[in-house]
Structure formats: C-alpha cells, structure tokens
Design an enzyme around this catalytic site. Sequence first.
Site, PDB file in Angstrom:
ATOM      1  N   TYR A 147      63.098  73.000 -60.333  1.00 38.15           N
ATOM      2  CA  TYR A 147      64.073  73.814 -61.066  1.00 38.15           C
ATOM      3  C   TYR A 147      63.404  75.045 -61.681  1.00 38.15           C
ATOM      4  O   TYR A 147      63.858  76.180 -61.494  1.00 38.15           O
ATOM      5  CB  TYR A 147      64.719  72.966 -62.157  1.00 38.15           C
ATOM      6  CG  TYR A 147      65.851  73.645 -62.901  1.00 38.15           C
ATOM      7  CD1 TYR A 147      67.081  73.842 -62.292  1.00 38.15           C
ATOM      8  CD2 TYR A 147      65.680  74.073 -64.212  1.00 38.15           C
ATOM      9  CE1 TYR A 147      68.122  74.458 -62.979  1.00 38.15           C
ATOM     10  CE2 TYR A 147      66.720  74.692 -64.904  1.00 38.15           C
ATOM     11  CZ  TYR A 147      67.939  74.877 -64.279  1.00 38.15           C
ATOM     12  OH  TYR A 147      68.961  75.487 -64.962  1.00 38.15           O
ATOM     13  N   SER A 187      77.433  68.971 -65.700  1.00 33.85           N
ATOM     14  CA  SER A 187      76.166  68.598 -65.040  1.00 33.85           C
ATOM     15  C   SER A 187      75.178  68.033 -66.052  1.00 33.85           C
ATOM     16  O   SER A 187      74.444  67.088 -65.744  1.00 33.85           O
ATOM     17  CB  SER A 187      75.559  69.782 -64.269  1.00 33.85           C
ATOM     18  OG  SER A 187      75.028  70.735 -65.132  1.00 33.85           O
TER      19      SER A 187
HETATM   20  P1  NAD Z   1      78.120  72.297 -63.767  1.00 34.66           P
HETATM   21  O1  NAD Z   1      77.627  71.146 -63.015  1.00 34.66           O
HETATM   22  O2  NAD Z   1      78.857  71.992 -65.000  1.00 34.66           O
HETATM   23  O3  NAD Z   1      78.942  73.163 -62.733  1.00 34.66           O
HETATM   24  C1  NAD Z   1      78.341  73.442 -61.512  1.00 34.66           C
HETATM   25  C2  NAD Z   1      79.393  73.948 -60.552  1.00 34.66           C
HETATM   26  O4  NAD Z   1      78.688  74.368 -59.379  1.00 34.66           O
HETATM   27  C3  NAD Z   1      80.386  72.883 -60.102  1.00 34.66           C
HETATM   28  O5  NAD Z   1      81.692  73.392 -60.278  1.00 34.66           O
HETATM   29  C4  NAD Z   1      80.045  72.687 -58.623  1.00 34.66           C
HETATM   30  O6  NAD Z   1      81.163  72.364 -57.819  1.00 34.66           O
HETATM   31  C5  NAD Z   1      79.460  74.044 -58.270  1.00 34.66           C
HETATM   32  N1  NAD Z   1      78.609  74.037 -57.086  1.00 34.66           N
HETATM   33  C6  NAD Z   1      77.656  73.122 -56.767  1.00 34.66           C
HETATM   34  N2  NAD Z   1      77.113  73.434 -55.581  1.00 34.66           N
HETATM   35  C7  NAD Z   1      77.712  74.564 -55.154  1.00 34.66           C
HETATM   36  C8  NAD Z   1      77.581  75.370 -53.989  1.00 34.66           C
HETATM   37  N3  NAD Z   1      76.718  75.062 -53.012  1.00 34.66           N
HETATM   38  N4  NAD Z   1      78.366  76.483 -53.878  1.00 34.66           N
HETATM   39  C9  NAD Z   1      79.244  76.797 -54.860  1.00 34.66           C
HETATM   40  N5  NAD Z   1      79.429  76.059 -55.957  1.00 34.66           N
HETATM   41  C10 NAD Z   1      78.659  74.955 -56.107  1.00 34.66           C
HETATM   42  O7  NAD Z   1      76.886  73.280 -64.053  1.00 34.66           O
HETATM   43  P2  NAD Z   1      76.429  74.136 -65.346  1.00 34.66           P
HETATM   44  O8  NAD Z   1      75.635  73.228 -66.212  1.00 34.66           O
HETATM   45  O9  NAD Z   1      77.555  74.930 -65.904  1.00 34.66           O
HETATM   46  O10 NAD Z   1      75.380  75.111 -64.650  1.00 34.66           O
HETATM   47  C11 NAD Z   1      75.771  76.333 -64.058  1.00 34.66           C
HETATM   48  C12 NAD Z   1      74.517  77.164 -63.877  1.00 34.66           C
HETATM   49  O11 NAD Z   1      73.884  77.337 -65.150  1.00 34.66           O
HETATM   50  C13 NAD Z   1      73.462  76.572 -62.950  1.00 34.66           C
HETATM   51  O12 NAD Z   1      72.853  77.602 -62.197  1.00 34.66           O
HETATM   52  C14 NAD Z   1      72.443  75.978 -63.924  1.00 34.66           C
HETATM   53  O13 NAD Z   1      71.151  75.884 -63.359  1.00 34.66           O
HETATM   54  C15 NAD Z   1      72.513  76.988 -65.033  1.00 34.66           C
HETATM   55  N6  NAD Z   1      72.031  76.507 -66.328  1.00 34.66           N
HETATM   56  C16 NAD Z   1      72.610  75.420 -66.913  1.00 34.66           C
HETATM   57  C17 NAD Z   1      72.119  74.967 -68.140  1.00 34.66           C
HETATM   58  C18 NAD Z   1      72.700  73.763 -68.828  1.00 34.66           C
HETATM   59  O14 NAD Z   1      72.063  73.257 -69.767  1.00 34.66           O
HETATM   60  N7  NAD Z   1      73.882  73.298 -68.459  1.00 34.66           N
HETATM   61  C19 NAD Z   1      71.054  75.644 -68.764  1.00 34.66           C
HETATM   62  C20 NAD Z   1      70.496  76.760 -68.133  1.00 34.66           C
HETATM   63  C21 NAD Z   1      70.999  77.186 -66.905  1.00 34.66           C
END
Ligand code: NAD
Length: 244
Positions: free
Chosen positions: A146, A183
Amino acid sequence: MRLQGKTILITAAGQGIGRASALACAKEGATVIATDRDAGLLSGLDMETHPLDVTDVAAIVALRDRLPPLDGLFNCAGFVANGTILDVTERDWDFSFDLNVKSMFHTCRTFIPGMLERATKTGTASVLNMASMASSIKGFPNRTAYGATKAAVIGLTKAIAADFVKTGLRCNALCPGTVDTPSLRGRIAAATDPVQAEKDFISRQPMGRLATTDDITPMVVFLLSDESRFVSGQACLVDGGVTI
Ligand code: NAD
C-alpha cells in the site's frame, strides 16, 4: 457555488470517500459523473452515474468517448493490501499497483487531452489523485504494498504537475489520515481482535478519533475548484495531526 460550471468525474464513488466527494462536489454546483466498479452502489446517487472498473483500459476509453471534456478528475479508487514485506504476495503487490497506480496512468492519459482543451478555454483544469499519509510521507506497519503504491501516486502526481504547469492544468495528491469508511470497517472486522483493531486505528490519530468523510471532502472541493489555482504538484495532507 464553488464548482459551478465544472464537469467532474470521480472514480470509486459508490461508497466511502469517493461517494462523499461526489455529493460534496454536486452540492457546490458541479456536474458530477460518479463511477464505480459496483454499479449497485451508485444507484442512490442523484447524478449521472456509470459503472467503471478502473483496471479496464478499454472501459475507460469507451466512457471518455461518451462524455464531454472534463474540468476535474478525481482518481479515488484504491485498495489496502495488509502485510509486511515478508507477508505480501507477488499477487497482492501486482494487484495493488494495478488498482492504485496503473489505473491512474490510464485515466490520466485518457482524460487529460480533453482537460487540456478545457484549460485552454477556461484557464484551468484539475486532476486529483488519491494517495495517503501512508506513502512516501510516513511508514506504517503492515502497509508495504500500500505504502509503495501511494508513494508512486505522489510521484506520478508531481510528474503530471510539472509537465502541464504552464497550461492551467494542475495535478495534486490527497493524503488522508485514517477515515471511517466501509473499507476501514472491513479491515477492523477482519482483524483477529476487532475491538483492539479499532482502538489501534484510533490511537494512531493524535486527535483521538477517526476522520469522517466530511473531514476530507472540503479539501477535495478546494483542490478541484479554482480556489486552489496556485496549487499544483502537492501532496495535501488531511491527517488529523499524525505527521506533526
Ligand atoms: P471504500 O472501500 O469505502 O470504497 C472503495 C470503493 O472503491 C468501493 O465503492 C468499490 O466498489 C470501489 N472500487 C474497488 N475496486 C474498484 C475498481 N477496480 N474500479 C472502480 N472502483 C473500484 O474505500 P475508502 O476507504 O473510501 O477509500 C477510497 C480511497 O481512499 C482509496 O484509494 C484509499 O486507498 C484511500 N484512502 C483511504 C483511507 C481510509 O482510512 N479509509 C485513508 C487514506 C487513503
């Protein structure tokens, strides 16, 4: 209305940060095109939606051909593979790079030409790439694949910003702390001790709580709006003080 007149495409807008960003951008007057691999997750959104798996290059190009040129592109899709360098499989590594980085290579190559057309007309266009505080900014346990992918996102972002800085097209990376999303809840539920896992996620946040998606969306709106017109190539932290 800080995004009035702008057409903005968001990936992974079905839930979590992507969905909250789609709603926040629409509230600020943008025409939002919300996409996600899982079409079912998009059904409740009152905006233009399209199923899009960002690892499918042909689908990205086909969608571009159905849309007007974009003013804003938010590459939000990403995946957390858990594990140290000794745990991560080559499959996890490749999957993480395909979803977290290569997808952005393809969406940027596909949408940037139209965005440059818009920048010529309006003076501005904005690409926002989802990175993380877990990247080149800071190391965290069990985030080998990651952290490497999100560091690559920051490098990609700076390269795009440098190449187009004279055109009006800007490119920035968003680096959130720990955000309460489906997630994250999945990672907590999958832990051996979910109660302790939640405590551990909270304890790495000095403000003593997880971020909500509403803590993150103001930065998304800012970076996609003309208010950030003098900001490009930056890794913008919204981390609740983790990196103080
Ligand atoms: P989440 O799991 O809540 O939502 C992820 C979404 O991505 C889902 O709707 C899923 O269907 C979609 N998805 C998965 N694979 C896909 C693909 N191949 N094509 C299109 N859509 C796809 O995720 P989140 O926690 O909101 O994270 C979103 C982004 O933010 C990610 O890039 C994650 O790395 C980043 N991020 C999250 C956090 C955290 O703590 N939640 C922190 C820093 C960065």
